[in-house]
Design a protein around this motif. Structure first.
Motif, short mmCIF file in Angstrom:
data_model
loop_
_atom_site.label_atom_id
_atom_site.label_comp_id
_atom_site.label_asym_id
_atom_site.label_seq_id
_atom_site.Cartn_x
_atom_site.Cartn_y
_atom_site.Cartn_z
N SER A 1 34.05 -3.47 57.40
CA SER A 1 32.96 -4.33 56.44
C SER A 1 32.18 -5.27 57.30
N SER A 2 30.88 -5.26 56.70
CA SER A 2 29.79 -6.13 57.20
C SER A 2 30.33 -7.80 57.16
N PHE A 3 31.08 -8.15 56.27
CA PHE A 3 31.44 -9.27 56.11
C PHE A 3 32.64 -9.70 57.25
N TRP B 1 20.62 6.27 54.45
CA TRP B 1 19.62 6.61 53.46
C TRP B 1 18.53 5.36 53.83
N GLU C 1 15.87 4.21 52.93
CA GLU C 1 15.32 3.24 52.05
C GLU C 1 16.42 2.45 51.48
N LYS D 1 16.03 -1.64 51.33
CA LYS D 1 15.72 -2.39 50.17
C LYS D 1 16.81 -2.72 49.39
N ASN D 2 18.10 -2.41 49.71
CA ASN D 2 19.44 -2.74 48.93
C ASN D 2 19.96 -3.36 50.01
N LYS D 3 20.05 -4.77 49.91
CA LYS D 3 20.61 -5.96 50.77
C LYS D 3 22.16 -5.56 51.20
N VAL D 4 22.67 -5.04 50.32
CA VAL D 4 24.11 -4.72 50.51
C VAL D 4 24.37 -3.92 52.07
N SER E 1 20.75 -3.09 40.99
CA SER E 1 21.70 -2.30 41.76
C SER E 1 22.38 -3.19 42.67
N SER E 2 22.06 -4.30 43.12
CA SER E 2 22.45 -5.14 44.23
C SER E 2 22.55 -6.45 43.86
N SER E 3 23.96 -6.83 44.39
CA SER E 3 24.47 -8.02 44.35
C SER E 3 23.58 -9.13 45.05
N PHE E 4 22.77 -8.57 46.07
CA PHE E 4 21.96 -9.77 46.72
C PHE E 4 20.89 -9.93 45.78
N THR F 1 16.51 -2.79 43.25
CA THR F 1 16.43 -2.26 44.48
C THR F 1 15.13 -1.46 44.69
N PHE F 2 15.34 -0.15 44.68
CA PHE F 2 14.27 0.90 44.64
C PHE F 2 14.69 2.13 43.88
N ASP G 1 18.14 4.21 43.52
CA ASP G 1 19.23 3.64 43.98
C ASP G 1 20.05 3.25 43.13
N LEU G 2 21.12 3.91 42.77
CA LEU G 2 22.08 3.54 41.97
C LEU G 2 23.52 3.63 42.23
N PRO G 3 24.01 2.74 43.59
CA PRO G 3 25.29 2.99 43.93
C PRO G 3 26.37 2.64 42.66
N ASP H 1 29.55 1.79 43.13
CA ASP H 1 30.70 0.59 43.61
C ASP H 1 30.38 -0.50 44.11
N THR H 2 29.08 -0.55 44.72
CA THR H 2 28.43 -1.82 45.06
C THR H 2 27.55 -2.44 44.04
N VAL I 1 32.02 -6.79 50.80
CA VAL I 1 31.03 -6.04 50.29
C VAL I 1 30.94 -5.88 48.74
N LYS I 2 32.17 -5.64 48.14
CA LYS I 2 32.47 -5.73 46.80
C LYS I 2 33.15 -6.68 46.05
#
Lengths: 648, 648
Positions: free
Chosen positions: A311-313, A386, A388, A392-395, B310-313, B318-319, B322-324, B326-327, B395-396
């Motif tokens: 984890s980055s955290f 990926w 992009e 673009k997804n700060k996670v 898509s992003s918690s940040f 996002t773009f 980009d449809l994760p 779990d995050t 991250v989650k």
């Protein structure tokens, strides 16, 4: 001599090992000729377009030879120390008076920055002289001291020069006067472990027992209640948040820790220090804790590349089987720390499982940290990218898809330099009349067995080829055991001595083929490790890798890159039965074996504009795909990358 | 009347629609009987164990009737306004003198908190009276004003009482005196859009053109250079970071925006306001921008559940693709915002694609935001959950696997309440002599077509059953068009009038079957929407969903839960050919259709302790699996959940 120490293998000193050709000699040459000079320029802020290091300037300012403010991270000094350590290892193998002169000048500067009481940390000298030792949790003073000590020991061993060692001893003495269990001393320990293993090195080179005692104290005190970080936080008028305990490995006394927790680099350095202290003090309880922690990491918390820290955290371990490939951390320094830990475990218990992990990390998550030109680095080593999404997804902002020329927090680049410059230390060990070969590296070692000089020479193109020729050159006939590691990944190994195949099944001991005989000068061993392409599956509890397979050949993990396989790597499926073709491409990525095969690619015809569709007819069209070694990814055009490929 | 307005459908007011039975009547009842009273208790800090709201207390303090400090988010007032709006819709449908009395008292309190110049925001009144209107970017003053206006309009429409409307007008007048293009006014606009659509509502109910002008001004000015956020940051001695422009949708003037960017709730509210202003001003350029933004969201940036962001940040888009899972973020409020946007687009262009998305969001990502007991909420609506990862991999950390009784930032719960209490507004529209049925909801609508009273009654168990009976009850024979939406997901729809099947292929118009005839009292339409279980694939550019399939029946997206299927859902594979069995289980999850099938589960025999293994023989053992509706997940024991299942 304690029990542990008695059974312990001794690594063969760096000066006695020459890496002569093959895979690792390219790295040795690169580190010496490119990386060390490049990093020197960076430390002096002379590389345009690279984040300013200011590390050398900080020493000048601290020494009172320059006006200015401290700049950089609170642990900026350690970049200089790690660089000096790398220089030391390089000098041990390749004498270079010009480089040594630069190193001597840096050492003079460091000595001038040291204060009269032995204290040495440019951040506190310049910026907060009245705040010394008030925030061990965050200030990295002991961490930097540890790196100073490691550099000093390495430089002394390489050159015989004592100046930096004296600086280190004066600082260690000062630290010893401040910290410890004795009344009147602070019962502190570092926020970032590192000094523990360094102090044992200092003890070994100086014979001063107080350094060992101090190291043991730091380890014994860690995690004991009342928690020092809480005490010092209160003293600062600050708060200690118990949630952070595991980040610092203070959630429990170290002997009670059974899972690898928190910041992965700190953890690996701590565990390495624990082994060192255990060896020197005969403390079985520390060894038992280390074995549990080892098992936890390597059976539940390690990427197939040898990367650790999911984890980055907090750059941290998370929990068992949580190994996400795209939000991954797997810091280069953490893989390096794992090599340190593995190497130490291997000396106290010569079992190939330690060497297997050491090799796994080295060939994959460690060297993936550096570009093939030696000047660009990954901090994070993802297994799926990926580009992009990273943008673009700060996670995923911590995941870079191109290596960087430097970092604001630049721990990894000089760490890579010092490990790769000292690779010779990791190849062989000796114990009584046993010579162990852990790694197959084209190299020559000169050592003594039962008072007799012995030279052993490996010739190999490993890891691209599984044939290793070992020439035994004792000064006269000599009875000893040569222990050859048969890697865990190898399903078929053949050994012949002087052209005659020997059956190793009866001489295997913890994964080492132990060939005991009266060796004559010129005896020649040929080891053939079969190097088939392997399909590797992850433990089914690793949810991210279900239905996926990774490709490995020898110790090298492979990956797909967009460059070779087009975009959207996740629509490639690998049929259960596919034939892999291995080719050595000498002009690709400095010369690597690539793996090609016929796979299939999902084909949706012309999908159109819809985001979701019902009853889609997916067909599969054959596609030839090409895997390259994971460590070499991102050395061409930027693009997607994937290690765990879908299996059909 | 402008062009757009002329072609625009008119939603039928809430009071004229009764939701009598079936799926949505349970929600209407729940909102009235449980959710509204529960939220009232929370707003008054009377629910033990729930984060203190302090929202009502803030008004008391601002009104000078209580001592104390402001507490909560800077936009805490909006929770009260949204709750009042929900109450208004509920009162419109179910008169309730006791609830109305409570609402009147809250309104009195709000009025007493209003300042003499019309200003009304408890944070600034209590805490920073000299900082009003100095930080539109972050302070949410205009956002709260918007919610006040929406509540006021709703309460007026429900009860005919003008007190809150007067408060809202006074505040709107004050805002109009501060902001605008005229010399001497600030050229500001909200950091969080909301007031734009609210001002159009206020204009519609009061006929005061200045409110429309002000709304149009906020929209026109947004993104124009020099950027107001930069100007006001400088005025505060602060910095504006251009990187944040898209978060606030100020990266471009709104008419030039072509992709949905930034904070998803803000974006959806802005786009909704843009449609409203376009309709009232006849501004085609705004409509064109909205269409582009709509297409971008719904063909590239929307989860299959209708979730967006898509992003918690930054709770943000996002773009493309980009449809994760779990995050993911997919905030409940964002899905609600998408319903607002969809509903508005549908009125200006009666195309089922808007209604399809509205329905998708409603049945999935909106109601997944609330527990079946109406008292617990999701902020984030994930499509794949491994609870331990939510706990231990930060991250989650934003992804919860159990709904929460309240939030520190509690925007979602009252937003759910107001949307679900007003569901009647979304079912029908009217234009000239056309009556549109967008949603199939057991309900009765009373309206006028060409000056004639018409009652239409739907009877249906939709979404569990595809049979909808529609009774037409005009006061006398009447020629008009009934436009029935044939959902995009429906492959086979049959319509019969008075028992006689009609061929709809010739009367389809943008997904609506337009039945024009002379309707007699008692005419009876039967619509049969085939409700087969559908395997849905995502666009191949959605890398996360490659090799996976989602299960949908009618508008309902399904998921697997650990409760029904055991842990490690990712080792379940769905064979290409499998037979789905649909069962209505009346005692499960308040009564839902479940879907069962024979799938396969990867079987590794006894894997042992290893983390990675070579040449593993994976076998598949048959396993019966059970899908439940996605919206109903996490209403039993906590566990894993998965929407996109691996396909074999």
């Amino acid at each position: 001599m304690n029990n542990i120490k008695r059974v312990q293998l001794q690594p063969i000193p760096l000066k006695q090992v020459k890496i002569s050709g093959g895979f690792w000699s390219k790295y040795a040459k690169l580190i010496k000729e490119v990386t060390i000079p490049y990093q020197w320029e960076v430390l002096n802020d002379r590389v345009p377009g690279v984040p300013l290091s200011h590390a050398i300037k900080n020493f000048r300012i601290a020494a009172g030879e320059m006006e200015g403010e401290f700049a950089g991270m609170v642990f900026q000094d350690s970049d200089v120390y790690k660089w000096l350590e790398a220089v030391s290892y390089s000098l041990a193998v390749y004498p270079d008076p010009e480089l040594e002169k630069i190193a001597d000048e840096v050492i003079d500067l460091i000595a001038r920055a040291q204060q009269s009481d032995g204290y040495l940390n440019t951040y506190f000298i310049i910026k907060e002289p009245d705040k010394k030792w008030t925030n061990l949790r965050d200030s990295h003073e002991l961490y930097c001291a540890g790196h100073l000590i490691e550099a000093a020991v390495a430089y002394y061993e390489a050159t015989g020069k004592k100046k930096l060692l004296d600086v280190a001893c004066r600082f260690a003495d000062h630290i010893d006067s401040i910290f410890g269990p004795e009344p009147g001393k602070k019962r502190g320990y570092p926020g970032h472990e590192e000094i523990e293993l360094a102090l044992v090195k200092l003890y070994r080179v100086t014979g001063e027992e107080k350094y060992l005692r101090l190291s043991k104290y730091f380890i014994d005190e860690r995690g004991e209640k009342p928690l020092y970080f809480e005490i010092e936080a209160k003293a600062r008028g600050d708060e200690w948040d118990e949630q952070w305990a595991s980040y610092f490995q203070v959630h429990l006394p170290v002997r009670e820790q059974t899972s690898a927790e928190g910041h992965a680099v700190r953890a690996a350095y701590l565990y390495s220090g624990m082994v060192d202290v255990a060896v020197e003090t005969g403390d079985e309880s520390l060894i038992q804790a280390c074995k549990k922690l080892w098992d936890n990491i390597t059976t539940k918390r390690m990427y197939i590349t040898g990367g650790i820290g999911s984890s980055s955290f907090g750059e941290a371990f998370t929990f068992d089987f949580d190994l996400p490939n795209d939000t991954v951390y797997a810091e280069t320094c953490a893989a390096i720390g794992l090599v340190f830990f593995a190497h130490r475990m291997l000396q106290i218990d010569p079992d190939r499982r330690y060497a297997d992990v050491m090799e796994r990390a080295l060939y994959n998550s460690v060297i993936s940290g550096m570009s093939l030109d030696g000047k660009k680095y990954f901090y994070v080593n993802p297994l799926e990218v990926w580009p992009e999404a990273c943008e673009k997804n700060k996670v995923k902002a911590h995941v870079k898809y191109t290596r960087q020329p430097w970092f604001k927090c630049a721990c990894c680049p000089p760490n890579l330099a010092r490990l790769l410059a000292s690779l010779g230390k990791y190849i062989y060990s000796i114990r009584d009349n046993e010579l162990y070969v852990h790694l197959y590296v084209d190299s020559e070692v000169q050592t003594k067995i039962s008072e007799n000089e012995v030279k052993v020479r490996q010739e190999t193109e490993y890891p691209w080829d599984g044939r290793i020729v070992i020439n035994i050159l004792p000064e006269r006939e000599l009875d000893f055991t040569l222990a050859l590691r048969i890697p865990g990944w190898c399903k078929d190994a053949k050994v012949s001595v002087n052209g005659e195949e020997i059956d190793i099944s009866g001489i295997m001991d913890k994964g080492y083929a132990k060939i005991k005989r009266l060796w004559k000068p010129g005896d020649r061993i040929e080891l053939l490790l079969s190097m088939t392409v392997m399909r590797v599956k992850a433990n089914p509890n690793v949810r991210e890798d279900e239905g996926r397979v990774a490709i490995q050949r020898g110790p090298v993990i492979y990956c797909l890159e967009e460059m070779d396989n087009g975009p959207n790597l996740n629509n490639i499926v690998l049929p259960k039965e596919c034939k892999f073709e291995v080719k050595y491409e000498k002009d690709l990525l400095n010369g690597v074996c690539v793996i090609e095969t016929e796979a299939e690619r999902e084909d949706y015809g012309s999908w159109g504009e819809e985001l979701y569709k019902v009853d889609v007819n997916v067909s599969y069209k054959p596609v030839r795909i090409k895997f390259i070694p994971y460590f070499a990814w991102a050395n061409r055009a930027p693009g997607e990358m994937m290690v765990w490929v879908r299996e059909k």
